[in-house]
Scaffold this active site. Sequence first.
Site, mmCIF file in Angstrom:
data_model
loop_
_atom_site.group_PDB
_atom_site.id
_atom_site.type_symbol
_atom_site.label_atom_id
_atom_site.label_comp_id
_atom_site.label_asym_id
_atom_site.label_seq_id
_atom_site.Cartn_x
_atom_site.Cartn_y
_atom_site.Cartn_z
ATOM 1 C CD GLU A 1 -2.469 -1.218 2.826
ATOM 2 O OE1 GLU A 1 -2.103 -0.399 3.703
ATOM 3 O OE2 GLU A 1 -3.346 -2.068 3.038
ATOM 4 N N PRO A 2 1.725 1.432 -0.994
ATOM 5 C CG PRO A 2 2.914 1.395 -3.011
ATOM 6 C CD PRO A 2 1.949 0.585 -2.178
ATOM 7 N N GLY A 3 2.153 4.962 -0.651
ATOM 8 C CA GLY A 3 1.571 6.260 -0.969
ATOM 9 C C GLY A 3 2.689 7.225 -1.345
ATOM 10 C CB CYS B 1 -3.021 35.364 10.631
ATOM 11 S SG CYS B 1 -3.300 36.605 9.366
ATOM 12 C CD GLU B 2 -2.312 29.923 13.205
ATOM 13 O OE1 GLU B 2 -1.572 29.759 14.199
ATOM 14 O OE2 GLU B 2 -3.538 29.971 13.270
ATOM 15 N NE ARG C 1 5.021 15.601 4.375
ATOM 16 C CZ ARG C 1 6.331 15.619 4.503
ATOM 17 N NH1 ARG C 1 7.056 16.502 3.873
ATOM 18 N NH2 ARG C 1 6.938 14.738 5.264
ATOM 19 C CE1 TYR D 1 -0.487 10.826 3.237
ATOM 20 C CE2 TYR D 1 1.826 10.489 2.670
ATOM 21 C CZ TYR D 1 0.581 9.982 2.977
ATOM 22 O OH TYR D 1 0.394 8.616 3.024
#
Length: 415
Positions: free
Chosen positions: A273-275, A343-344, A312, A371
């Site tokens: 199940e590679p992503g 705004c973070e 990420r 991702y």
Amino acid sequence: MHPFTYRDGVLCAESASLETIAQAVGTPCYVYSRAALTAAFQAYTSAFSDTPTLVCYAAKANSNLALLNLFARLGSGFDIVSGGELARVLAASGAPEQVVFSGVGKAAAEMRFALEHDILCFNVESASELERLNQVAGEVKKVAPVSFRVNPDVDAGTHPYISTGLKESKFGVPHRDARALYRRARQLPHVRIVGIDCHIGSQINELAPYVDALDRILELVVQLAADGIALEHIDLGGGLGIRYRDEEPPALSEYAQAIRNRMAGRSERLLLEPGRSLVGNGGLLLTRVEYLKHGETKHFVVVDAAMNDLLRPALYNAYHQVLTVREHQAATPEVYDVVGPVCESGDFLALDRTLAVAEGDLLAIMSAGAYGMSMSSNYNTRPRAAEVLADGTEWYVIRDREQVPDLFAREHLLP
Ligand SMILES: *Cc1c(COP(=O)(O)O)cnc(C)c1O
């Protein structure tokens, strides 16, 4: 295989200039390489060519329909974690009989949907889920094919980076409970035992944890056989790492060799199940410099992409290489943090990078195929980015940029 290279001083995706793409589509924009995605998939199939193997692409890594369709055309199966992902796979002409359904919280409606489409397997993660699946399958007059996701509990001291295969994890069923669960499953009228699976974590750059996990799984397979329970497949999950910076993940040939040695003489089909390892290095995030900002102690490149586009770095402190789309720059190199407009203070894409940039320049945030888009959000009411697939000298928009009215189309004023 170098899908993203400089040609005449301009970074290209295959043969398409990223400047041309940015002009036509705007920024921020994800750009993928068809050749890179294809090569990554074919690397799996050729490494396992002498073992009956089904590669089930983990759709959550990047679930754009064009990418799912590309993998479907290459013969891929899919690992899904929601009914929504199954709908995507079907819309992309993926084969439901090659779909495995993972996840700790499958809702009854999702089970029904997957049963209607006769998927290959439900990767069951708890005793309660097994009972519910049996009941739902009975209601729709189906027999659900099941596997248990077993938590191999490979040694945390040896392999501290493994995040999902440990006792403390919310994922999977404990190794010591598995045999009893299989016996229970055998008694249920609306489930049929077909396999066993595990998934020990992500961005794993060593072989040892895979080998340990497979050994633990095979111990169980032998015990199950003694109980008269034969399996059709053994699913080793995904998790193989990629190079973001200087990591050295095992070559697929070594990974395959280690698995094949242990699977030799066995009759079960192997599922993977590679992503990340299929899509991570096949994509980049293209962004434009809005401002250069010189603070008291730091210099900032403020770009038009942000943590809502690529989470990420903010979430995992992950490293992504940053390239200027123009290879040679007139500007003086400086050490910059590359930050977005959100705004973070955690909204950064890269920290302490030496870059020669000017306002208006384009930057490429590399290794963003996995991702990236799939974890993006609308935080700060920012429309999500466009996506483009480069294919030789051609390139295709595979997702239009979201428009601001889309973002509040389902909201209502008070009466
Ligand atoms: C996320 C996930 C994968 C894919 O992991 P990668 O690290 O992207 O290869 C495979 N299987 C399951 C069950 C997952 O949750």
